[in-house]
Design a protein around this motif. Structure first.
Motif, short mmCIF file in Angstrom:
data_model
loop_
_atom_site.label_atom_id
_atom_site.label_comp_id
_atom_site.label_asym_id
_atom_site.label_seq_id
_atom_site.Cartn_x
_atom_site.Cartn_y
_atom_site.Cartn_z
N ILE A 30 -7.55 -5.08 -6.75
CA ILE A 30 -7.55 -4.08 -5.67
C ILE A 30 -8.98 -3.91 -5.16
O ILE A 30 -9.93 -3.84 -5.95
CB ILE A 30 -6.95 -2.73 -6.14
N ASP A 35 -3.73 -2.27 1.68
CA ASP A 35 -2.54 -3.11 1.76
C ASP A 35 -1.80 -3.11 0.42
O ASP A 35 -0.57 -3.00 0.37
CB ASP A 35 -2.91 -4.55 2.14
N LEU A 36 -2.56 -3.22 -0.66
CA LEU A 36 -1.92 -3.32 -1.99
C LEU A 36 -1.09 -2.08 -2.33
O LEU A 36 0.04 -2.19 -2.81
CB LEU A 36 -2.98 -3.56 -3.06
N ALA A 74 -17.75 -9.68 -0.05
CA ALA A 74 -16.31 -9.43 0.05
C ALA A 74 -15.98 -7.94 0.06
O ALA A 74 -14.95 -7.53 0.58
CB ALA A 74 -15.57 -10.12 -1.09
N LEU A 78 -14.89 -2.82 6.52
CA LEU A 78 -14.61 -3.30 7.89
C LEU A 78 -15.40 -2.48 8.91
O LEU A 78 -15.84 -3.01 9.93
CB LEU A 78 -13.11 -3.20 8.18
N ALA A 107 -11.17 -0.11 3.86
CA ALA A 107 -10.73 -1.51 3.72
C ALA A 107 -11.92 -2.47 3.71
O ALA A 107 -12.94 -2.21 4.35
CB ALA A 107 -9.80 -1.86 4.87
N CYS A 114 -7.53 -11.80 2.22
CA CYS A 114 -6.45 -12.12 1.27
C CYS A 114 -5.19 -11.31 1.56
O CYS A 114 -4.27 -11.28 0.73
CB CYS A 114 -6.92 -11.85 -0.16
N LYS A 198 -6.35 -20.60 -2.47
CA LYS A 198 -7.12 -20.40 -3.71
C LYS A 198 -6.13 -20.09 -4.81
O LYS A 198 -5.00 -19.68 -4.53
CB LYS A 198 -8.12 -19.25 -3.55
C1 LIG Z 1 -1.52 1.65 8.87
C2 LIG Z 1 -2.15 0.33 8.58
C3 LIG Z 1 -2.59 -0.46 9.62
C4 LIG Z 1 -3.19 -1.69 9.37
N1 LIG Z 1 -3.59 -2.45 10.43
C5 LIG Z 1 -4.14 -3.66 10.21
C6 LIG Z 1 -4.56 -4.46 11.32
O1 LIG Z 1 -4.48 -4.05 12.47
N2 LIG Z 1 -5.06 -5.70 11.04
C7 LIG Z 1 -5.19 -6.17 9.77
O2 LIG Z 1 -5.67 -7.30 9.61
N3 LIG Z 1 -4.80 -5.43 8.71
C8 LIG Z 1 -4.28 -4.19 8.89
N4 LIG Z 1 -3.90 -3.42 7.82
C9 LIG Z 1 -3.92 -3.98 6.48
C10 LIG Z 1 -5.17 -3.64 5.66
O3 LIG Z 1 -5.56 -2.31 5.87
C11 LIG Z 1 -6.36 -4.53 5.99
O4 LIG Z 1 -5.96 -5.87 6.08
C12 LIG Z 1 -7.50 -4.39 4.99
O5 LIG Z 1 -8.61 -5.16 5.43
C13 LIG Z 1 -7.17 -4.82 3.59
O6 LIG Z 1 -8.35 -4.68 2.81
P1 LIG Z 1 -8.36 -3.85 1.46
O7 LIG Z 1 -9.73 -3.91 0.93
O8 LIG Z 1 -7.78 -2.49 1.63
O9 LIG Z 1 -7.37 -4.76 0.60
P2 LIG Z 1 -6.49 -4.42 -0.67
O10 LIG Z 1 -5.29 -3.65 -0.26
O11 LIG Z 1 -7.30 -3.87 -1.77
O12 LIG Z 1 -6.06 -5.91 -1.06
C14 LIG Z 1 -5.26 -6.70 -0.20
C15 LIG Z 1 -4.91 -8.00 -0.94
O13 LIG Z 1 -6.07 -8.78 -1.14
C16 LIG Z 1 -6.33 -9.01 -2.52
N5 LIG Z 1 -7.78 -8.92 -2.66
C17 LIG Z 1 -8.56 -7.90 -2.24
N6 LIG Z 1 -9.86 -8.22 -2.39
C18 LIG Z 1 -9.89 -9.44 -2.95
C19 LIG Z 1 -10.94 -10.31 -3.35
N7 LIG Z 1 -12.24 -9.99 -3.20
N8 LIG Z 1 -10.62 -11.51 -3.90
C20 LIG Z 1 -9.31 -11.86 -4.05
N9 LIG Z 1 -8.28 -11.09 -3.67
C21 LIG Z 1 -8.56 -9.90 -3.12
C22 LIG Z 1 -5.53 -7.94 -3.26
O14 LIG Z 1 -5.15 -8.38 -4.54
C23 LIG Z 1 -4.35 -7.76 -2.34
O15 LIG Z 1 -3.39 -8.77 -2.57
C24 LIG Z 1 -3.34 -2.16 8.04
C25 LIG Z 1 -2.90 -1.35 6.98
C26 LIG Z 1 -2.32 -0.12 7.23
C27 LIG Z 1 -1.88 0.73 6.08
#
Ligand SMILES: Cc1cc2nc3c(=O)[nH]c(=O)nc-3n(C[C@H](O)[C@H](O)[C@H](O)COP(=O)(O)OP(=O)(O)OC[C@H]3O[C@@H](n4cnc5c(N)ncnc54)[C@H](O)[C@@H]3O)c2cc1C
Length: 321
Positions: A30, A35-36, A74, A78, A107, A114, A198
């Motif tokens: 996480i 997303d997770l 990483a 954003l 995020a 990923c 990967k």
């Molecule tokens: C309301 C809403 C709107 C959204 N709109 C968009 C949008 O417009 N565009 C978009 O692209 N996304 C969107 N998202 C999805 C998400 O918010 C983004 O993609 C965000 O960048 C995910 O990053 P995170 O750090 O929260 O990932 P996480 O939720 O922590 O992880 C996402 C996935 O990546 C894996 N992961 C995370 N970091 C690593 C790493 N360093 N190495 C290997 N695996 C890893 C995790 O295991 C998981 O499977 C949205 C989500 C929500 C809830």
């Protein structure tokens, strides 16, 4: 929706995180969790253990390399990527259009790269999915979108993914066998379930964008609302312009229409040698849009998304003039 019970671990180095992944089968990484966590709440996945990267030092920040390229940790938020003047325009503008300000403040870049693939049949509550029939991506044996096919067609919905391919970027990975780099184009596979190139025990540590002094880059995104919504078509473009004003090299990569970003090579080749004038742009947009066959599995209809493809490709290329 409540989260299922799970163990929570906070490693302090990336090597520790890799080791914890190895000794906790079924664990998930996480980062920001945007997303997770929703996916866990919907019981799309139910990891026994969640390994948090947030406590690891040295994995965030944007750094200009000696050769003029840029390395982005990483865990970089954003929000910071969107605000950076050091990264190519396409990367900053794609980041600025992800989710909402609240999401971009949590995020991360690695989480976006990923991001799990999305589909109208999987991004539902568990009770909805049990009532309508489970699908290939989670415990079922049929794809309800393409029942005759044998593969899951859930869509790559990351805004950064097509941009990284257009920029010829690379990701840094650390796994049980040490570290390596992988071209962004090889990070994505055309399989809605096993969508990353990967292995599951590798962690993305950074994104590296090579120097591109003469390239102009941009990103256009189609979605229902102007904020929050995921892309239902993403257009990443990068064009190298020679001294005489003609295109020397070009990338046109479409996201959110298939399980992986799609590079439109015929359209790229058509641009090379021409000026970025209306005629060349129209021809490239026509060629790039031709192979687009979106499935009816994300927001708005597939015919509408197909119809909008040349419009958005045209706009993205016009932005570069
Ligand atoms: C309301 C809403 C709107 C959204 N709109 C968009 C949008 O417009 N565009 C978009 O692209 N996304 C969107 N998202 C999805 C998400 O918010 C983004 O993609 C965000 O960048 C995910 O990053 P995170 O750090 O929260 O990932 P996480 O939720 O922590 O992880 C996402 C996935 O990546 C894996 N992961 C995370 N970091 C690593 C790493 N360093 N190495 C290997 N695996 C890893 C995790 O295991 C998981 O499977 C949205 C989500 C929500 C809830």
């Amino acid at each position: 929706m409540r989260l299922p019970a799970f163990g929570y671990l906070e490693p302090s180095t990336v090597e520790d995180a890799v080791e914890l992944l190895a000794i906790n089968p079924g664990a998930e990484i996480i980062a920001g969790g945007t997303d997770l966590i929703p996916n866990m709440k919907r019981r799309q996945i139910s990891p026994s253990t969640v390994i948090a990267l947030g406590t690891i030092d040295g994995m965030s920040g944007i750094q200009v390399d000696d050769d003029g390229g840029v390395t982005i940790g990483a865990l970089t938020l954003l929000h910071d990527l969107a605000a950076s003047s050091e990264v190519p325009a396409a990367l900053a503008s794609a980041a600025a259009e992800i989710g909402s300000p609240q999401i971009r403040n949590v995020a991360t870049v690695g989480g976006n790269l990923c991001l799990d693939t999305r589909c109208g049949f999987i991004n539902q509550t568990e009770s909805w999915r049990l009532a309508s029939g489970l699908c290939l991506k989670a415990d079922g044996d049929v794809c309800w979108v393409a029942p005759k096919g044998e593969e899951c067609v859930a869509v790559s919905s990351s805004d950064l993914a097509p941009v990284t391919v257009a920029l010829d970027a690379e990701v840094g990975l650390v796994g049980p066998d040490g570290s390596r780099t992988l071209a962004a184009s090889d990070l994505y596979r055309s399989d809605g379930i096993d969508h990353l190139g990967k292995s599951a025990d590798e962690i993305v540590t950074a994104l590296t964008v090579p120097p591109r002094p003469r390239w102009r880059t941009g990103y256009r995104k189609l979605r229902r609302r102007g904020t929050i919504d995921f892309p239902i078509l993403g257009v990443a473009v990068a064009v190298e312009v020679a001294d005489d004003g003609r295109v020397k090299d070009a990338r046109i990569v479409l996201g959110a229409i298939a399980p992986a970003p799609m590079r439109m090579r015929q359209a790229e080749e058509a641009l090379v040698g021409s000026r970025l004038d209306a005629e060349a742009i129209e021809r490239a947009a026509e060629l790039a849009a031709k192979p687009v066959r979106p499935y009816d599995n994300v927001d708005l209809g597939s015919r509408y998304r197909k119809w909008m493809a040349p419009v958005f490709i045209t706009r993205a290329l016009q932005d570069l003039r």
